[in-house]
Design a protein around this motif. Structure first.
Motif, PDB file in Angstrom:
ATOM      1  N   ILE A 198      -4.363  -8.916  -1.884  1.00  0.00           N
ATOM      2  CA  ILE A 198      -4.510  -8.573  -0.457  1.00  0.00           C
ATOM      3  C   ILE A 198      -5.566  -7.474  -0.285  1.00  0.00           C
ATOM      4  CG2 ILE A 198      -3.304  -7.712   1.602  1.00  0.00           C
ATOM      5  CD1 ILE A 198      -0.712  -8.919   0.325  1.00  0.00           C
ATOM      6  N   GLY A 199      -5.571  -6.533  -1.219  1.00  0.00           N
ATOM      7  CA  GLY A 199      -6.488  -5.395  -1.106  1.00  0.00           C
ATOM      8  C   GLY A 199      -7.953  -5.750  -1.195  1.00  0.00           C
ATOM      9  N   ARG A 200      -8.260  -6.920  -1.723  1.00  0.00           N
ATOM     10  CA  ARG A 200      -9.667  -7.289  -1.900  1.00  0.00           C
ATOM     11  C   ARG A 200     -10.188  -8.217  -0.807  1.00  0.00           C
ATOM     12  NH1 ARG A 200     -11.842  -5.300  -6.371  1.00  0.00           N
ATOM     13  NH2 ARG A 200     -13.693  -6.556  -6.040  1.00  0.00           N
ATOM     14  N   ILE A 201      -9.376  -8.409   0.250  1.00  0.00           N
ATOM     15  CA  ILE A 201      -9.886  -9.212   1.380  1.00  0.00           C
ATOM     16  C   ILE A 201     -10.033  -8.304   2.618  1.00  0.00           C
ATOM     17  CG2 ILE A 201      -9.148 -11.522   0.668  1.00  0.00           C
ATOM     18  CD1 ILE A 201      -6.579 -11.109   2.267  1.00  0.00           C
ATOM     19  N   PRO A 202     -10.943  -8.639   3.526  1.00  0.00           N
ATOM     20  CA  PRO A 202     -11.200  -7.749   4.676  1.00  0.00           C
ATOM     21  C   PRO A 202      -9.958  -7.458   5.536  1.00  0.00           C
ATOM     22  CG  PRO A 202     -12.881  -9.447   4.519  1.00  0.00           C
ATOM     23  CD  PRO A 202     -11.845  -9.796   3.525  1.00  0.00           C
ATOM     24  N   ILE A 203      -9.019  -8.423   5.568  1.00  0.00           N
ATOM     25  CA  ILE A 203      -7.832  -8.252   6.420  1.00  0.00           C
ATOM     26  C   ILE A 203      -6.948  -7.079   5.935  1.00  0.00           C
ATOM     27  CG2 ILE A 203      -6.134  -9.775   5.277  1.00  0.00           C
ATOM     28  CD1 ILE A 203      -5.615 -10.998   8.068  1.00  0.00           C
ATOM     29  N   ALA A 204      -7.118  -6.666   4.695  1.00  0.00           N
ATOM     30  CA  ALA A 204      -6.286  -5.589   4.128  1.00  0.00           C
ATOM     31  C   ALA A 204      -6.429  -4.303   4.933  1.00  0.00           C
ATOM     32  CB  ALA A 204      -6.685  -5.346   2.677  1.00  0.00           C
ATOM     33  N   GLU A 205      -7.647  -4.038   5.397  1.00  0.00           N
ATOM     34  CA  GLU A 205      -7.870  -2.808   6.174  1.00  0.00           C
ATOM     35  C   GLU A 205      -7.160  -2.863   7.509  1.00  0.00           C
ATOM     36  OE1 GLU A 205     -11.718  -0.910   6.434  1.00  0.00           O
ATOM     37  OE2 GLU A 205     -12.287  -1.927   4.575  1.00  0.00           O
ATOM     38  N   LEU A 206      -6.969  -4.072   8.047  1.00  0.00           N
ATOM     39  CA  LEU A 206      -6.249  -4.211   9.323  1.00  0.00           C
ATOM     40  C   LEU A 206      -4.751  -3.951   9.129  1.00  0.00           C
ATOM     41  CD1 LEU A 206      -8.009  -7.393  10.763  1.00  0.00           C
ATOM     42  CD2 LEU A 206      -8.361  -5.024  11.467  1.00  0.00           C
ATOM     43  N   ILE A 207      -4.224  -4.362   7.957  1.00  0.00           N
ATOM     44  CA  ILE A 207      -2.795  -4.124   7.674  1.00  0.00           C
ATOM     45  C   ILE A 207      -2.566  -2.617   7.515  1.00  0.00           C
ATOM     46  CG2 ILE A 207      -0.880  -4.580   6.058  1.00  0.00           C
ATOM     47  CD1 ILE A 207      -2.421  -7.192   5.287  1.00  0.00           C
ATOM     48  N   SER A 208      -3.326  -2.017   6.631  1.00  0.00           N
ATOM     49  CA  SER A 208      -3.235  -0.568   6.418  1.00  0.00           C
ATOM     50  C   SER A 208      -4.526  -0.089   5.774  1.00  0.00           C
ATOM     51  CB  SER A 208      -2.040  -0.237   5.514  1.00  0.00           C
ATOM     52  OG  SER A 208      -2.127   1.095   5.078  1.00  0.00           O
ATOM     53  N   GLU A 209      -4.998   1.060   6.222  1.00  0.00           N
ATOM     54  CA  GLU A 209      -6.247   1.591   5.671  1.00  0.00           C
ATOM     55  C   GLU A 209      -6.101   1.986   4.207  1.00  0.00           C
ATOM     56  OE1 GLU A 209      -8.062   4.688   7.898  1.00  0.00           O
ATOM     57  OE2 GLU A 209      -8.581   3.357   9.563  1.00  0.00           O
ATOM     58  N   SER A 210      -4.842   2.276   3.826  1.00  0.00           N
ATOM     59  CA  SER A 210      -4.630   2.731   2.439  1.00  0.00           C
ATOM     60  C   SER A 210      -4.533   1.568   1.448  1.00  0.00           C
ATOM     61  CB  SER A 210      -3.362   3.582   2.365  1.00  0.00           C
ATOM     62  OG  SER A 210      -2.281   2.873   2.894  1.00  0.00           O
ATOM     63  N   PHE A 211      -4.502   0.334   1.957  1.00  0.00           N
ATOM     64  CA  PHE A 211      -4.386  -0.843   1.074  1.00  0.00           C
ATOM     65  C   PHE A 211      -5.565  -0.958   0.105  1.00  0.00           C
ATOM     66  CE2 PHE A 211      -1.000  -4.028   1.989  1.00  0.00           C
ATOM     67  CZ  PHE A 211      -0.957  -4.538   0.712  1.00  0.00           C
ATOM     68  N   PRO A 212      -6.814  -0.965   0.636  1.00  0.00           N
ATOM     69  CA  PRO A 212      -7.953  -1.035  -0.308  1.00  0.00           C
ATOM     70  C   PRO A 212      -7.994   0.168  -1.242  1.00  0.00           C
ATOM     71  CG  PRO A 212      -8.666  -1.491   1.933  1.00  0.00           C
ATOM     72  CD  PRO A 212      -7.268  -0.988   2.031  1.00  0.00           C
TER      73      PRO A 212
END
Lengths: 204, 205
Positions: free
Chosen positions: B146-160
């Motif tokens: 999840i962290g390596r797709i652009p949508i991860a930042e929409l879920i939570s900024e801390s994901f990437p």
């Protein structure tokens, strides 16, 4: 439509037909790819090695010493003869011996010493803070190494450290898996983009 | 003689390549570069032996039921590339490079992407959070996926950021331990090969 795009599109679809099931179209494309790839490698090796490193220096520049690797290379073909196939062991032994000789210092430096030195980081930072990452790396490295230490039975402190090592290994496997899947997915997105944009013109 | 000569060749070439590392004398560098050149030349010949074996096997297996069209396709492909190189060269815009750009490269990347489906389907069947290590593996894989797709930042900024942290520290620690193991194992094997203790490469004529 450009003939190149048409060819690439048809061959891409032929490969993807395997997603339905193993079929003659896929098998044909697969065999075609194998043949083309071997042919490509053949040409590249011929040009970059045989012509540039052997033929030109030997016959044009007069580097007679290159007769030795040429003869050793020809000995490789003795594999096709039952009586003299043992001769092919000589060039193989040369390649393996030279490779092993290079590997010892290279492995010592790149795979062992460099990895160790990169793992040693200060636990206390310049402004007096605690570097948690340094601790994670040190604990992870030592516990994983303990897991691969088979000279003692994994019992007591060594057993517990080795068990912690398996957790770090699982994190590594999970991260590598996720990274690999995403790299394959990005390639897949690229191929679908090519099919929909350049080949089928669905997306403009 | 059949074993001794190869063992001697292996010992001599191995010692030369190992010893040159400890000398910065120009002769040592010349010897090192010379042997590397020899290595490349012999390697090219091993490639040609492989091609010859492939052609021989393809011709032999052509008699098998239903195999002939695929074997012919492979052999035609194998012949086509050297032919194209012979006719139009290998420079930019040549038929040889056209075949690479429009046939080999697309098919190779398609086969590469095809593996994504098999990896995902195999992991879907195989991944079960039954034990603590299996759960850690599953969770890490999910976070990195999840962290390596652009949508991860929409879920939570801390994901990437978490993905980056996992890959840079705990995962890297285990990776380094594996690399150290590989390094030590390779050195031992290389030493065994040079000294003639490891002789498996002499089998199979």
């Amino acid at each position: 439509m450009d003939i190149g795009v048409l060819t690439a599109g048809i061959l891409t679809l032929a490969i993807y037909s395997f997603l339905y099931k193993d079929n003659p179209v896929y098998k044909m494309a697969e065999s075609w790819l194998i043949g083309l790839s071997i042919g490509y490698a053949l040409v590249i090796f011929w040009q970059t090695t045989i012509i540039d490193i052997l033929i030109v220096p030997l016959f044009k520049d007069g580097r007679v010493v290159l007769v030795i690797p040429f003869a050793l290379g020809l000995l490789m073909f003795s594999r096709f003869s039952r009586g003299s196939s043992w001769l092919s062991r000589i060039p193989i032994a040369f390649m393996i011996g030279a490779g092993a000789g290079v590997a010892i210092p290279a492995m010592l430096y790149a795979r062992t010493l460099k990895q160790m030195s990169a793992s040693v980081m200060p636990l206390i930072t310049e402004n007096g803070g605690f570097n948690i990452e340094a601790l994670v790396v040190a604990v992870g490295l030592l516990s994983t190494l303990a897991y691969f230490y088979f000279s003692r039975e994994h019992k007591g402190p060594i057993g517990k450290t080795a068990k912690l090592g398996t957790y770090f290994l699982m994190i590594f496997f999970g991260a590598t898996f996720g990274y690999t899947v995403m790299s394959r997915m990005s390639t897949f997105v690229g191929r679908v983009d090519f099919l929909l944009t350049d080949f089928l013109h669905v997306i403009r | 003689m059949r074993t001794r000569i190869p063992l001697l060749v292996c010992l001599v070439s191995g010692i030369i390549m190992f010893a040159q590392y400890f000398s910065s004398h120009p002769i040592a560098k010349t010897v090192y570069n010379g042997i590397l050149e020899w290595w490349q030349i012999i390697f090219a010949f091993t490639m040609f032996v492989g091609v010859a074996a492939f052609i021989r096997n393809s011709l032999k297996n052509m008699r098998r039921k239903g195999e002939a069209p695929y074997r012919v396709a492979a052999l035609v492909g194998l012949t086509l590339m050297p032919l194209l190189a012979l006719i139009g060269g290998t420079k930019f815009g040549s038929p040889f490079l056209w075949a690479f750009d429009n046939m080999i490269a697309p098919m190779q990347s398609t086969v590469f992407s095809l593996l994504a489906f098999f990896v995902v389907s195999a992991s879907f069947r195989g991944f079960r959070a039954r034990t603590i290590p299996a759960t850690i593996l599953l969770l890490t894989a999910l976070i990195v996926l999840i962290g390596r797709i652009p949508i991860a930042e929409l879920i939570s900024e801390s994901f990437p950021k978490l993905t980056f942290w996992i890959q840079s520290y705990p995962s890297m620690a285990a990776r380094r331990a594996i690399l150290i193991g590989i390094g030590l194992g390779s050195m031992t094997t290389a030493l065994r090969v040079i000294l003639g203790i490891e002789r498996t490469y002499l089998r199979g004529e």
